[in-house]
Design a protein around this motif. Structure first.
Motif, PDB file in Angstrom:
ATOM      1  N   UNK A 185      -3.929  11.754  -6.957  1.00 42.93           N
ATOM      2  CA  UNK A 185      -3.181  13.169  -7.280  1.00 42.93           C
ATOM      3  C   UNK A 185      -1.527  13.916  -7.086  1.00 42.93           C
ATOM      4  N   UNK A 186      -1.347  12.179  -5.799  1.00 41.31           N
ATOM      5  CA  UNK A 186      -0.370  12.158  -5.209  1.00 41.31           C
ATOM      6  C   UNK A 186       0.791  12.637  -6.429  1.00 41.31           C
ATOM      7  N   UNK A 187       2.051  12.584  -6.027  1.00 41.06           N
ATOM      8  CA  UNK A 187       3.832  12.605  -6.610  1.00 41.06           C
ATOM      9  C   UNK A 187       4.221  11.577  -6.387  1.00 41.06           C
ATOM     10  N   UNK A 188       4.456  10.414  -6.763  1.00 36.46           N
ATOM     11  CA  UNK A 188       5.261   9.031  -6.612  1.00 36.46           C
ATOM     12  C   UNK A 188       6.368   9.673  -5.556  1.00 36.46           C
ATOM     13  N   UNK A 189       6.393   9.289  -4.405  1.00 38.06           N
ATOM     14  CA  UNK A 189       8.081   9.025  -3.681  1.00 38.06           C
ATOM     15  C   UNK A 189       7.902   7.507  -2.474  1.00 38.06           C
ATOM     16  N   UNK A 190       9.243   7.496  -2.272  1.00 38.99           N
ATOM     17  CA  UNK A 190       9.588   6.105  -2.101  1.00 38.99           C
ATOM     18  C   UNK A 190       9.507   6.527  -0.456  1.00 38.99           C
TER      19      UNK A 190
ATOM     20  N   UNK B 283       9.620  13.535   2.560  1.00 36.31           N
ATOM     21  CA  UNK B 283       9.123  14.457   3.426  1.00 36.31           C
ATOM     22  C   UNK B 283       8.982  14.588   4.669  1.00 36.31           C
ATOM     23  N   UNK B 284       9.713  13.168   5.869  1.00 34.86           N
ATOM     24  CA  UNK B 284       9.988  13.514   7.106  1.00 34.86           C
ATOM     25  C   UNK B 284       9.895  11.978   7.614  1.00 34.86           C
TER      26      UNK B 284
ATOM     27  N   UNK C  85       0.841  -1.003   0.285  1.00 34.33           N
ATOM     28  CA  UNK C  85      -0.080   0.313   0.460  1.00 34.33           C
ATOM     29  C   UNK C  85       0.967   1.313   0.226  1.00 34.33           C
ATOM     30  N   UNK C  86       1.809   0.633   0.348  1.00 32.78           N
ATOM     31  CA  UNK C  86       2.449   2.401   0.101  1.00 32.78           C
ATOM     32  C   UNK C  86       3.998   2.730  -1.360  1.00 32.78           C
ATOM     33  N   UNK C  87       3.539   1.599  -2.084  1.00 29.29           N
ATOM     34  CA  UNK C  87       4.066   1.357  -3.272  1.00 29.29           C
ATOM     35  C   UNK C  87       3.449   2.048  -4.190  1.00 29.29           C
ATOM     36  N   UNK C  88       4.396   3.736  -4.467  1.00 29.21           N
ATOM     37  CA  UNK C  88       3.836   4.210  -5.602  1.00 29.21           C
ATOM     38  C   UNK C  88       2.974   3.849  -6.823  1.00 29.21           C
TER      39      UNK C  88
END
Length: 334
Positions: free
Chosen positions: A276-281, A307-308, A235-238
């Motif tokens: 809508x979100x930008x892909x992020x690891x 992002x932290x 679920x955390x995979x972009x």
């Protein structure tokens, strides 16, 4: 020479009229199905028939493209453990689709093979061709006509279809404990297909989104908890978050989230945000994993992204035999 083929299954209603197919090219493919079956049965049968159809070429490696993680994990990860336990799950109940899995296990002997997961319904040529033929077979059974079985594999022996009147019934291994209605094998099916219908009475609410479902495991047992962590990572995979079909399968129908900002999000709002979100690891560091009763698991972890970092807790529940995320909450670390 490695034989590269896609294998897929389809069920109209899941359960309902079902089909399966494997595909190498336009001159080399096969399909079949049943009047009543499930997606997982179709996926497994496609793999089984591919092994049987290439049994006359035992030295040739098979590379199987499959969009079902259930099938891939069943064959490559879980089957040895199931066999050691007498083909039982961690809760002592029989493994789903037992007869098909036993036949696949026998067909693997002496064969060289690899599986590759491909995203379903994403334009992959071989996967789309297998999916089309599996769906056509299911549609044929829905219309009460024989499906197009295809040309088969060159040099393969003619399969025995004389057992069209054979029937096999088993008791359902669901919570209802009720017997499953007998299913008659269709003579039009390309091979003798022995069916274990222990999941026919448990239609998945999300099965209409995508012809793929995760296996049902009891909420106790180490492999079940490993699945929960794996699903959280997924679920955390972009790529998964960008896929509303797969993301929707992972979220419980009553899912809600309290984000790091303190805002409460509904299931649909989260799916819209994913789109809508930008892909992020995002890295996941497990802090704890605990069982809550017989059908729930609480996972706490630290997420680390550009992002932290944040401390997070996820409540996973079994819903219609599937692990789905019921509630999630995050707190940003200072």
């Amino acid at each position: 020479m490695t034989i590269v083929a896609a294998a897929d299954g389809s069920a109209l209603g899941n359960p309902g009229p079902a089909g399966w197919a494997w595909y190498v090219d336009e001159t080399c493919w096969r399909a079949g199905g049943w009047p009543h079956g499930t997606n997982n049965m179709g996926e497994l049968m496609a793999v089984l028939d591919l092994f049987k159809s290439t049994a006359h070429m035992p030295a040739e490696p098979l590379h199987i493209l499959c969009d079902s993680q259930y099938v891939i994990n069943s064959v490559t990860k879980w089957m040895p453990g199931w066999k050691r336990k007498g083909w039982k799950k961690s809760d002592g109940k029989p493994v789903l689709n037992l007869e098909l899995l036993k036949e696949i296990d026998a067909a693997l002997v002496g064969r060289k093979y690899t599986f590759e997961w491909v995203k379903g319904h994403a334009g992959h040529h071989l996967n789309e061709a297998a999916d089309d033929r599996a769906r056509d077979a299911a549609t044929a059974y829905q219309a009460k006509r024989s499906p197009n079985a295809g040309p088969g594999f060159p040099g393969a022996s003619t399969p025995d279809t004389s057992a069209g009147a054979a029937e096999e019934t088993v008791a359902a291994t669901t919570n209802t404990k009720s017997p499953v209605t007998p299913v008659r094998q269709a003579a039009a099916a390309p091979v003798q297909e022995r069916l274990l219908l222990d999941e026919l009475e448990q239609p998945d609410l999300f099965s209409m989104l995508e012809d793929e479902a995760d296996p049902a495991f009891a909420a106790h047992g180490p492999e079940s908890l490993e699945i929960v962590v794996g699903l959280e990572r997924e679920l955390l995979n972009p790529e998964v978050r960008a896929d509303p079909l797969r993301a929707g399968e992972l979220l419980h129908p009553n899912f809600a989230e309290i984000g790091v900002s303190g805002r409460r999000w509904s299931r649909q709002e989260i799916l819209d945000m994913f789109a809508d979100e930008e892909p992020a690891s995002i890295d996941l560091q497990v802090l704890s994993l605990d069982l809550l009763g017989t059908d729930s698991a609480l996972l706490t972890y630290r997420s680390v992204s550009p992002a932290g970092s944040a401390l997070r807790s996820s409540l996973w529940q079994l819903h219609n035999g599937q692990w789905r995320l019921r509630h999630h909450q995050g707190t940003r670390e200072s």
